[in-house]
Design an enzyme around this catalytic site. Sequence first.
Site, PDB file in Angstrom:
ATOM      1  N   HIS A 143      20.683  25.663  68.006  1.00 26.75           N
ATOM      2  CA  HIS A 143      21.962  25.120  68.486  1.00 26.75           C
ATOM      3  C   HIS A 143      22.283  25.837  69.799  1.00 26.75           C
ATOM      4  O   HIS A 143      21.873  26.982  69.999  1.00 26.75           O
ATOM      5  CB  HIS A 143      23.004  25.458  67.411  1.00 26.75           C
ATOM      6  CG  HIS A 143      24.354  24.856  67.614  1.00 26.75           C
ATOM      7  ND1 HIS A 143      25.280  25.365  68.501  1.00 26.75           N
ATOM      8  CD2 HIS A 143      24.971  23.815  67.002  1.00 26.75           C
ATOM      9  CE1 HIS A 143      26.403  24.663  68.421  1.00 26.75           C
ATOM     10  NE2 HIS A 143      26.236  23.708  67.528  1.00 26.75           N
ATOM     11  N   ASP A 220      20.806  32.387  62.330  1.00 29.63           N
ATOM     12  CA  ASP A 220      21.997  31.542  62.451  1.00 29.63           C
ATOM     13  C   ASP A 220      22.100  30.719  61.163  1.00 29.63           C
ATOM     14  O   ASP A 220      21.385  29.734  60.983  1.00 29.63           O
ATOM     15  CB  ASP A 220      21.839  30.646  63.690  1.00 29.63           C
ATOM     16  CG  ASP A 220      22.946  29.605  63.790  1.00 29.63           C
ATOM     17  OD1 ASP A 220      23.812  29.558  62.901  1.00 29.63           O
ATOM     18  OD2 ASP A 220      22.910  28.823  64.765  1.00 29.63           O
ATOM     19  N   GLN A 223      24.335  26.393  59.205  1.00 33.99           N
ATOM     20  CA  GLN A 223      23.990  25.260  58.332  1.00 33.99           C
ATOM     21  C   GLN A 223      23.376  25.708  57.015  1.00 33.99           C
ATOM     22  O   GLN A 223      23.362  24.944  56.051  1.00 33.99           O
ATOM     23  CB  GLN A 223      22.994  24.327  59.041  1.00 33.99           C
ATOM     24  CG  GLN A 223      23.527  23.663  60.302  1.00 33.99           C
ATOM     25  CD  GLN A 223      24.622  22.653  60.024  1.00 33.99           C
ATOM     26  OE1 GLN A 223      24.744  22.121  58.920  1.00 33.99           O
ATOM     27  NE2 GLN A 223      25.447  22.389  61.032  1.00 33.99           N
ATOM     28  N   LYS A 246      32.046  25.012  57.647  1.00 38.11           N
ATOM     29  CA  LYS A 246      30.988  24.126  57.147  1.00 38.11           C
ATOM     30  C   LYS A 246      30.748  24.345  55.656  1.00 38.11           C
ATOM     31  O   LYS A 246      29.880  23.709  55.057  1.00 38.11           O
ATOM     32  CB  LYS A 246      29.696  24.365  57.937  1.00 38.11           C
ATOM     33  CG  LYS A 246      29.835  23.992  59.420  1.00 38.11           C
ATOM     34  CD  LYS A 246      28.555  24.213  60.162  1.00 38.11           C
ATOM     35  CE  LYS A 246      28.717  24.259  61.653  1.00 38.11           C
ATOM     36  NZ  LYS A 246      28.922  22.950  62.279  1.00 38.11           N
ATOM     37  N   CYS A 386      24.700  19.453  70.172  1.00 43.24           N
ATOM     38  CA  CYS A 386      24.604  20.808  70.759  1.00 43.24           C
ATOM     39  C   CYS A 386      23.189  21.351  70.599  1.00 43.24           C
ATOM     40  O   CYS A 386      23.005  22.537  70.276  1.00 43.24           O
ATOM     41  CB  CYS A 386      25.618  21.769  70.151  1.00 43.24           C
ATOM     42  SG  CYS A 386      27.311  21.315  70.461  1.00 43.24           S
TER      43      CYS A 386
HETATM   44  N1  PLP Z   1      24.700  26.997  64.754  1.00 44.29           N
HETATM   45  C1  PLP Z   1      24.475  25.836  64.131  1.00 44.29           C
HETATM   46  C2  PLP Z   1      23.122  25.579  63.540  1.00 44.29           C
HETATM   47  C3  PLP Z   1      25.482  24.892  64.024  1.00 44.29           C
HETATM   48  O1  PLP Z   1      25.250  23.733  63.404  1.00 44.29           O
HETATM   49  C4  PLP Z   1      26.746  25.174  64.594  1.00 44.29           C
HETATM   50  C5  PLP Z   1      27.825  24.162  64.544  1.00 44.29           C
HETATM   51  O2  PLP Z   1      27.573  22.987  64.488  1.00 44.29           O
HETATM   52  C6  PLP Z   1      26.930  26.419  65.220  1.00 44.29           C
HETATM   53  C7  PLP Z   1      25.880  27.304  65.289  1.00 44.29           C
HETATM   54  C8  PLP Z   1      28.237  26.788  65.840  1.00 44.29           C
HETATM   55  O3  PLP Z   1      29.197  26.954  64.857  1.00 44.29           O
HETATM   56  P1  PLP Z   1      30.744  27.050  65.254  1.00 44.29           P
HETATM   57  O4  PLP Z   1      31.038  25.876  66.157  1.00 44.29           O
HETATM   58  O5  PLP Z   1      31.426  26.963  63.973  1.00 44.29           O
HETATM   59  O6  PLP Z   1      30.945  28.321  65.976  1.00 44.29           O
END
Ligand code: PLP
Length: 428
Positions: A143, A220, A223, A246, A386
């Site tokens: 992401h 990370d 998900q 999430k 993203c």
């Molecule tokens: N990493 C992954 C894999 C994500 O799917 C997301 C959000 O969609 C994020 C990071 C970023 O999370 P946040 O927007 O809650 O900071």
Amino acid sequence: MYSPHAALIGGRSFDQCGDDLPLDIEAIRADFPILSRRLPNGKQLVYFDNAATSQKPKCVIDAMSRYYEEYNSNAHRAIHTLADEATAALEGARDMISSYFGTSSDQLIYTSGATEAINLVAYGWAREKLGKGDVVVLTEMEHHADIVPWQQLSIDKGVEVRFVPIDTESFTLDMDALEVALDGASLVCVVHTSNVLGVRNPIEKIIEMSQSVGARVLIDCAQGAPHERIDFDSLGADFIAISAHKMAGPTGIGCILVKKDAMAEMGPFMTGGSMIKRVTMEKSTFQDGNAMFETGTPRIAEAIGWGAAVEWLNQFDMGEIHDHINDVASWTAAQMREIPGIKIYGEPEREDSSGAISFLHESIQSLDLALLLDEGGFAVRTGHHCAQPLMDALGVPSTNRASFWVYNTMGEAEAFIDHLRYIVERFS
Ligand code: PLP
């Protein structure tokens, strides 16, 4: 002492949640007021945008309202009753959340979400420890939250950033390329589960491979955490980033879990109130441990809401939740593959996939398809998610994505397939 978490979920307290309840999807759905919503066109909402954010059970909404209605106050400051209650609830939530993630509360730093959690590692750890000659290894399926902070670090500190490609046939990481990229690596940052493909990476193996070359590892889990139980201490990663929203929690909060020796290498990120020991006009000294990284008024209502969310999740066996989501997603994907012109990016039918189906139709534009699905009541995501480097690897600018969670049913999946078939027959 006032206990804001007592009786959040029908009188069951966190400690009583050891015996997993069997999954009763209709009973679970009843916990989510929004799922009975009808859209302005009268259609019943079918929420398939869970990888963007999950819906919130009533106990989370109630816990946050109760804070504002009954004991709203700043935490860690005054000594009056309300301040005591707010502080106890904030720290009680930290205990519950860290315990849910299999670690101690002093290894959890609250952030605004996974994005800030990763930035905290980039600014608080990497800027202290890395410079020219150091290598940060990323993957093509990250992401943007796990790409841009490292590119900025590269600009500012001369660190080399390497990307591990994916195999676009199997939609999995190229593990041979990872092995090569690890040569001389100082930090490896990998997404647990892709928000686009639903692919779960072999993070246990990646942690082992990275640590065997002396690199620290950031996973990370934005998900991953909604789909399986993340046990920080036994996984052994140095940093794990998580978003509350999430996994049934509110927006505006998440955390970074940090190994003790890695935390000892970190310097301050955001500075100001709360994180200091002493401020004079000449200089400031900082708190030790996780307190150094939580600046300003804490996210009190959000932490309380997230505590209620993990308490709610703690009723269930995450393996059963995963199996249910995987069943619905596998069936849906198999049906979609039969619809002329639909192409799926990923393998949602695989046992470890997490219920995200990215897809396109060969002639109906993705935005049009999303609008037509919305007309039928189906909320799906459209865009680059993203993850533009991943889109580039897949050779597409965007995809539609249907993503499922615990409260989605086979009935909703059947209705989705019927509506998708209708759209394709009518508009292609
Ligand atoms: N990493 C992954 C894999 C994500 O799917 C997301 C959000 O969609 C994020 C990071 C970023 O999370 P946040 O927007 O809650 O900071």
